[in-house]
Write a protein that holds these residues in place. Structure first.
Motif, PDB file in Angstrom:
ATOM      1  N   ARG A   1     -39.805  -2.560  17.997  1.00  0.00           N
ATOM      2  CA  ARG A   1     -38.534  -2.011  18.476  1.00  0.00           C
ATOM      3  C   ARG A   1     -38.198  -2.530  19.863  1.00  0.00           C
ATOM      4  O   ARG A   1     -39.055  -2.998  20.589  1.00  0.00           O
ATOM      5  CB  ARG A   1     -38.601  -0.490  18.479  1.00  0.00           C
ATOM      6  CG  ARG A   1     -38.747   0.096  17.101  1.00  0.00           C
ATOM      7  CD  ARG A   1     -39.171   1.556  17.168  1.00  0.00           C
ATOM      8  NE  ARG A   1     -38.141   2.389  17.773  1.00  0.00           N
ATOM      9  CZ  ARG A   1     -38.399   3.567  18.355  1.00  0.00           C
ATOM     10  NH1 ARG A   1     -39.637   3.999  18.418  1.00  0.00           N
ATOM     11  NH2 ARG A   1     -37.428   4.276  18.867  1.00  0.00           N
ATOM     12  N   ARG A   2     -36.932  -2.399  20.207  1.00  0.00           N
ATOM     13  CA  ARG A   2     -36.454  -2.913  21.495  1.00  0.00           C
ATOM     14  C   ARG A   2     -37.204  -2.286  22.676  1.00  0.00           C
ATOM     15  O   ARG A   2     -37.604  -2.967  23.616  1.00  0.00           O
ATOM     16  CB  ARG A   2     -34.942  -2.651  21.616  1.00  0.00           C
ATOM     17  CG  ARG A   2     -34.359  -2.909  22.979  1.00  0.00           C
ATOM     18  CD  ARG A   2     -34.356  -4.388  23.307  1.00  0.00           C
ATOM     19  NE  ARG A   2     -34.512  -4.649  24.732  1.00  0.00           N
ATOM     20  CZ  ARG A   2     -33.516  -4.825  25.588  1.00  0.00           C
ATOM     21  NH1 ARG A   2     -32.278  -4.759  25.167  1.00  0.00           N
ATOM     22  NH2 ARG A   2     -33.755  -5.065  26.847  1.00  0.00           N
TER      23      ARG A   2
ATOM     24  N   ALA B   1     -27.917  -8.825  13.262  1.00  0.00           N
ATOM     25  CA  ALA B   1     -29.052  -8.291  12.518  1.00  0.00           C
ATOM     26  C   ALA B   1     -29.162  -8.981  11.162  1.00  0.00           C
ATOM     27  O   ALA B   1     -28.218  -9.605  10.677  1.00  0.00           O
ATOM     28  CB  ALA B   1     -28.907  -6.790  12.319  1.00  0.00           C
TER      29      ALA B   1
ATOM     30  N   ASP C   1     -32.731   0.222  11.666  1.00  0.00           N
ATOM     31  CA  ASP C   1     -33.496  -0.428  12.724  1.00  0.00           C
ATOM     32  C   ASP C   1     -34.886  -0.803  12.200  1.00  0.00           C
ATOM     33  O   ASP C   1     -35.211  -0.571  11.036  1.00  0.00           O
ATOM     34  CB  ASP C   1     -33.559   0.449  13.970  1.00  0.00           C
ATOM     35  CG  ASP C   1     -34.479   1.640  13.787  1.00  0.00           C
ATOM     36  OD1 ASP C   1     -34.975   1.861  12.665  1.00  0.00           O
ATOM     37  OD2 ASP C   1     -34.701   2.359  14.770  1.00  0.00           O
ATOM     38  N   ALA C   2     -35.690  -1.396  13.085  1.00  0.00           N
ATOM     39  CA  ALA C   2     -36.961  -1.957  12.628  1.00  0.00           C
ATOM     40  C   ALA C   2     -37.863  -0.902  11.992  1.00  0.00           C
ATOM     41  O   ALA C   2     -38.502  -1.160  10.967  1.00  0.00           O
ATOM     42  CB  ALA C   2     -37.680  -2.615  13.808  1.00  0.00           C
TER      43      ALA C   2
ATOM     44  N   ALA D   1     -33.730  -6.697  12.840  1.00  0.00           N
ATOM     45  CA  ALA D   1     -33.161  -5.428  12.408  1.00  0.00           C
ATOM     46  C   ALA D   1     -32.069  -5.007  13.383  1.00  0.00           C
ATOM     47  O   ALA D   1     -31.798  -5.705  14.369  1.00  0.00           O
ATOM     48  CB  ALA D   1     -34.257  -4.370  12.338  1.00  0.00           C
ATOM     49  N   GLU D   2     -31.446  -3.869  13.113  1.00  0.00           N
ATOM     50  CA  GLU D   2     -30.438  -3.362  14.035  1.00  0.00           C
ATOM     51  C   GLU D   2     -31.093  -2.949  15.355  1.00  0.00           C
ATOM     52  O   GLU D   2     -32.272  -2.647  15.416  1.00  0.00           O
ATOM     53  CB  GLU D   2     -29.722  -2.158  13.391  1.00  0.00           C
ATOM     54  CG  GLU D   2     -28.875  -2.571  12.200  1.00  0.00           C
ATOM     55  CD  GLU D   2     -28.342  -1.373  11.424  1.00  0.00           C
ATOM     56  OE1 GLU D   2     -28.637  -0.233  11.815  1.00  0.00           O
ATOM     57  OE2 GLU D   2     -27.646  -1.603  10.411  1.00  0.00           O
ATOM     58  N   ARG D   3     -30.319  -2.978  16.401  1.00  0.00           N
ATOM     59  CA  ARG D   3     -30.756  -2.508  17.726  1.00  0.00           C
ATOM     60  C   ARG D   3     -31.857  -3.385  18.334  1.00  0.00           C
ATOM     61  O   ARG D   3     -32.758  -2.895  18.998  1.00  0.00           O
ATOM     62  CB  ARG D   3     -31.202  -1.060  17.648  1.00  0.00           C
ATOM     63  CG  ARG D   3     -30.162  -0.185  16.957  1.00  0.00           C
ATOM     64  CD  ARG D   3     -30.591   1.245  16.845  1.00  0.00           C
ATOM     65  NE  ARG D   3     -30.650   1.873  18.153  1.00  0.00           N
ATOM     66  CZ  ARG D   3     -30.958   3.156  18.330  1.00  0.00           C
ATOM     67  NH1 ARG D   3     -31.251   3.897  17.302  1.00  0.00           N
ATOM     68  NH2 ARG D   3     -30.981   3.665  19.535  1.00  0.00           N
ATOM     69  N   HIS D   4     -31.792  -4.705  18.081  1.00  0.00           N
ATOM     70  CA  HIS D   4     -32.655  -5.681  18.761  1.00  0.00           C
ATOM     71  C   HIS D   4     -34.138  -5.461  18.509  1.00  0.00           C
ATOM     72  O   HIS D   4     -34.955  -5.687  19.395  1.00  0.00           O
ATOM     73  CB  HIS D   4     -32.365  -5.696  20.261  1.00  0.00           C
ATOM     74  CG  HIS D   4     -30.912  -5.785  20.577  1.00  0.00           C
ATOM     75  ND1 HIS D   4     -30.118  -6.767  20.050  1.00  0.00           N
ATOM     76  CD2 HIS D   4     -30.107  -5.009  21.346  1.00  0.00           C
ATOM     77  CE1 HIS D   4     -28.880  -6.594  20.497  1.00  0.00           C
ATOM     78  NE2 HIS D   4     -28.846  -5.534  21.269  1.00  0.00           N
ATOM     79  N   GLY D   5     -34.455  -5.031  17.307  1.00  0.00           N
ATOM     80  CA  GLY D   5     -35.848  -4.961  16.875  1.00  0.00           C
ATOM     81  C   GLY D   5     -36.072  -6.006  15.795  1.00  0.00           C
ATOM     82  O   GLY D   5     -35.181  -6.790  15.457  1.00  0.00           O
TER      83      GLY D   5
END
Length: 186
Positions: A36-37, A59, A7-8, A78-82
DNA sequence: TTAATGATGTTCT
DNA sequence: GAACATCATTAAG
């Protein structure tokens, strides 16, 4: 080979020291920020909109948006919408082309707006995959000395230390609080 | 050295 | 109408 995962918050420090070229012009990433999200400062915080669509897609693509009506800002989804904002490079390849685009040899890539100008990144690359031209990546050699501090230019979640930099680099957009003075010159 | 300001366009309330 | 993940320039201390 793309050195991307996570993630971010994981990806942002991981990118310090990695070399980025766009159409054969670029250098070593020395400054990033994580968004981050569930982060009030993030464009993804309030859910999908036309502007942030790339952050809700696959991503490791580009998210490019216009800042203050004048500048482009380049992020890696990045992963998870960041996303990770690329804030500064140590210019390495194509210095002439960067200087021509910038209108001078000063501060070629020290700041998100200057960086996109030097590398000719625009909204046309929003959503573009990063594992093919014009993007080219080179893995770093070992683990660099990384500093962290508060992010720049935001009004929400001001204290979160999610800005990362290569310690002592003269190519940062701004000095990190608490590090030795003298860098960068403005 | 720091501080203030204008340029400029898109997004969201 | 307000806010905004910025930058270059100018003015003041």
């Amino acid at each position: 080979m793309i050195p991307f995962e996570g993630d971010a918050l994981a990806l942002a420090p991981r990118l310090i020291g990695v070399t980025l070229l766009v159409d054969g012009v670029g250098g070593i990433i020395v400054e990033t920020e994580a968004y981050r999200r569930d982060d009030p400062a993030s464009h993804s915080f309030s859910g999908p909109t036309p502007r942030n669509a790339a952050m809700f897609g696959p991503a490791f693509r580009a998210y490019v948006y216009r800042s203050y009506g004048l500048h482009w800002c380049f992020n890696i989804v990045a992963e998870r919408h960041g996303a990770v904002l690329i804030r500064a490079l140590a210019p390495l390849v194509g210095l002439e082309r960067m200087a021509a685009r910038r209108g001078g040899p000063a501060f070629l890539c020290a700041g998100p707006g200057r960086l996109t100008q030097a590398l000719a990144i625009t909204g046309a690359l929003d959503g573009a995959p990063l594992d093919r031209p014009p993007f080219e990546w080179r893995e770093r050699d070992g683990v660099p000395d990384i500093v962290a501090g508060p992010r720049i230019g935001i009004t929400k979640a001001v204290e979160a230390p999610w800005r990362f930099g290569l310690c002592g680099s003269p190519f940062l957009s701004r000095r990190f609080p608490g590090t030795s003075p003298g860098y960068p010159r403005r």
